[in-house]
Scaffold this motif. Sequence first.
Motif, mmCIF file in Angstrom:
data_model
loop_
_atom_site.group_PDB
_atom_site.id
_atom_site.type_symbol
_atom_site.label_atom_id
_atom_site.label_comp_id
_atom_site.label_asym_id
_atom_site.label_seq_id
_atom_site.Cartn_x
_atom_site.Cartn_y
_atom_site.Cartn_z
ATOM 1 N N UNK A 319 12.350 54.631 -76.883
ATOM 2 C CA UNK A 319 12.800 53.258 -77.155
ATOM 3 C C UNK A 319 11.628 52.305 -77.333
ATOM 4 N N UNK A 320 10.618 52.408 -76.482
ATOM 5 C CA UNK A 320 9.488 51.498 -76.571
ATOM 6 C C UNK A 320 8.527 51.873 -77.691
ATOM 7 N N UNK A 321 8.611 53.133 -78.135
ATOM 8 C CA UNK A 321 7.680 53.585 -79.166
ATOM 9 C C UNK A 321 8.133 53.308 -80.581
ATOM 10 N N UNK A 322 9.449 53.297 -80.850
ATOM 11 C CA UNK A 322 9.926 53.169 -82.227
ATOM 12 C C UNK A 322 10.675 51.873 -82.503
ATOM 13 N N UNK A 323 11.005 51.101 -81.459
ATOM 14 C CA UNK A 323 11.813 49.901 -81.647
ATOM 15 C C UNK A 323 11.026 48.640 -81.327
ATOM 16 N N UNK A 324 11.384 47.511 -81.961
ATOM 17 C CA UNK A 324 10.826 46.228 -81.524
ATOM 18 C C UNK A 324 11.145 45.997 -80.056
ATOM 19 N N UNK A 325 10.326 45.221 -79.389
ATOM 20 C CA UNK A 325 10.433 45.078 -77.938
ATOM 21 C C UNK A 325 11.828 44.632 -77.496
ATOM 22 N N UNK A 326 12.436 43.661 -78.208
ATOM 23 C CA UNK A 326 13.741 43.167 -77.805
ATOM 24 C C UNK A 326 14.822 44.223 -77.898
ATOM 25 N N UNK A 327 14.825 44.990 -78.982
ATOM 26 C CA UNK A 327 15.814 46.056 -79.153
ATOM 27 C C UNK A 327 15.582 47.181 -78.151
ATOM 28 N N UNK A 328 14.297 47.471 -77.878
ATOM 29 C CA UNK A 328 13.994 48.472 -76.860
ATOM 30 C C UNK A 328 14.537 48.065 -75.505
ATOM 31 N N UNK A 329 14.509 46.753 -75.208
ATOM 32 C CA UNK A 329 15.057 46.253 -73.957
ATOM 33 C C UNK A 329 16.558 46.458 -73.870
ATOM 34 N N UNK A 330 17.262 46.320 -75.004
ATOM 35 C CA UNK A 330 18.711 46.561 -75.019
ATOM 36 C C UNK A 330 19.008 48.025 -74.723
ATOM 37 N N UNK A 331 18.235 48.925 -75.330
ATOM 38 C CA UNK A 331 18.440 50.360 -75.090
ATOM 39 C C UNK A 331 18.231 50.695 -73.618
ATOM 40 N N UNK A 332 17.189 50.136 -73.024
ATOM 41 C CA UNK A 332 16.928 50.424 -71.615
ATOM 42 C C UNK A 332 17.949 49.734 -70.710
ATOM 43 N N UNK A 333 18.468 48.590 -71.145
ATOM 44 C CA UNK A 333 19.559 47.949 -70.405
ATOM 45 C C UNK A 333 20.804 48.824 -70.445
ATOM 46 N N UNK A 334 21.023 49.486 -71.593
ATOM 47 C CA UNK A 334 22.154 50.409 -71.713
ATOM 48 C C UNK A 334 22.016 51.553 -70.722
ATOM 49 N N UNK A 335 20.787 52.072 -70.578
ATOM 50 C CA UNK A 335 20.557 53.163 -69.625
ATOM 51 C C UNK A 335 20.820 52.705 -68.191
ATOM 52 N N UNK A 336 20.361 51.495 -67.876
ATOM 53 C CA UNK A 336 20.599 50.956 -66.533
ATOM 54 C C UNK A 336 22.086 50.687 -66.322
#
Length: 491
Positions: A319-336
């Motif tokens: 998520x942090x490697x291929x996505x802009x920071x804001x979108x990566x945060x959404x993906x990690x929020x989904x995991x949480x």
Amino acid sequence: MNIQSLVVLLYFIVVVGATAYGVKKHNKAMQGGGDFSAETFKGGSRIGAVGLAILVSAGAVSTGTFIACLGKSAAYGPGWMLLLLYIAPVTFAALVLTGKRMAIVGRRVNANSLIDIFRARFDNSKLVVVLLVICTVVFSTASAAGEFVGGSRAIEASAGIPYRVSLIIFALIITVYTALGGMTGVTMVAVIQGFVMLAGSLILLFGYVHYFGSFEAIFGTLKTVDPALLTPNYGGVTPMLVLFEFWVMYSLMAVGQPWVVQGSLTYNNTKTMKRAMIIGTIMLLCWGFLFACMGGAAARAFDPALDETMVDYATSTLAMGILPAGLGGIVLSAAAGAGQSTIGAIFICVAGAVVNDVYKRAHPEADAAKLKKVMRITTICLGVATILIALTEPSTLHLLLNFCQGGCASSILPAIVLALYWPRMTKQGAAAGMIFGMVFYIVNYSFNIIPVLHNAPMVCTMPITFLIMILVSRMTEKPSKEVVKTFYCEI
């Protein structure tokens, strides 16, 4: 503070807001004369289709899919993790195979939990109830601890907060909103979490397809990294019996989890159930196949260094490697969020067992205020216990999740199925099978005495549990005519 951290922080602020609204709605229902147990542990049976779908589906999926399974796919290849396609029937199984019957019987006996149904089915057998409470607490605590591990590692990766600090923050938020809001609060938050999980899955899908250009490119890169990644069992490293164990455990056997079953008591009509079944199946396909299975393949193609020692960090790496920071945060929020939704359901299930089936039975005169206090104390104690387990920092959260899934399937699921569908099932049969299932599974899981049993403890234990329940039931007195009429007539 980076953008990813701000997105995750915003997500938690929304969760707190939803909790406050859920608490307000719960308190309003109580002021309107609602029954404490019914409102707290099954939302007054007013949960809608979306809430029901997310309670059941997210309760079965959790961070096991969003973090552990994506990591396994990265370490051992997407072929190994195609088993996640088998999670699609979970909502169907939970709501149709057992849920519909559970809901009908639950209304007949005025049940607020699975334990209430077992109490009515097995003539108020204290032994059966105690065994179900023990199984629920033991296996659910392990599962909740695993969810804490996964959610904390998502926060750690996104915000750079040390694991133990992330764990405390994550655990406090979940414990508070579950203790205050009951099933209504959990459902309010779960709906938000479900949509965040779905959004995270789609964002990650578009992210890795855009980054690599096509699925063909992802698989071509995997072949270059390690051809064994394109085989079903990682070039023969993983025994087929182990794969079969996972395929069974994470598909229909998820119905054996008490917090998944609890969702069957929260709706009040067939239309809601059917809509929830469709919504839940679509969500499970997105979460299981697009996020975990294919996301794991993309993660390994993105970072060939990912292996079995780093499985819990594969999601954040991708998520942090291929996505802009804001979108990566959404993906990690989904995991949480995946972990939060499951933990909320687990805490409600365990608190219900303690309040309804231990405290309330011992203190029938207790009013709603006293029961609310006991429920909150129970939830807090459970939160502390799971934090202590999670602080041991297991090498992978799959160790805890597998223990829970297999344990429930080995000890609780056979009792649920036979209690609902076999009139000849007796309390002696239920007790004997649950004792055997719990003890034999834990021994097989914990000690490598006989390799075949250790490699597939659930597959080896569950059939014997069914057999013991059937044989002992045949040798003991039949259930009463009143029980048979209540549970099996005109369903």
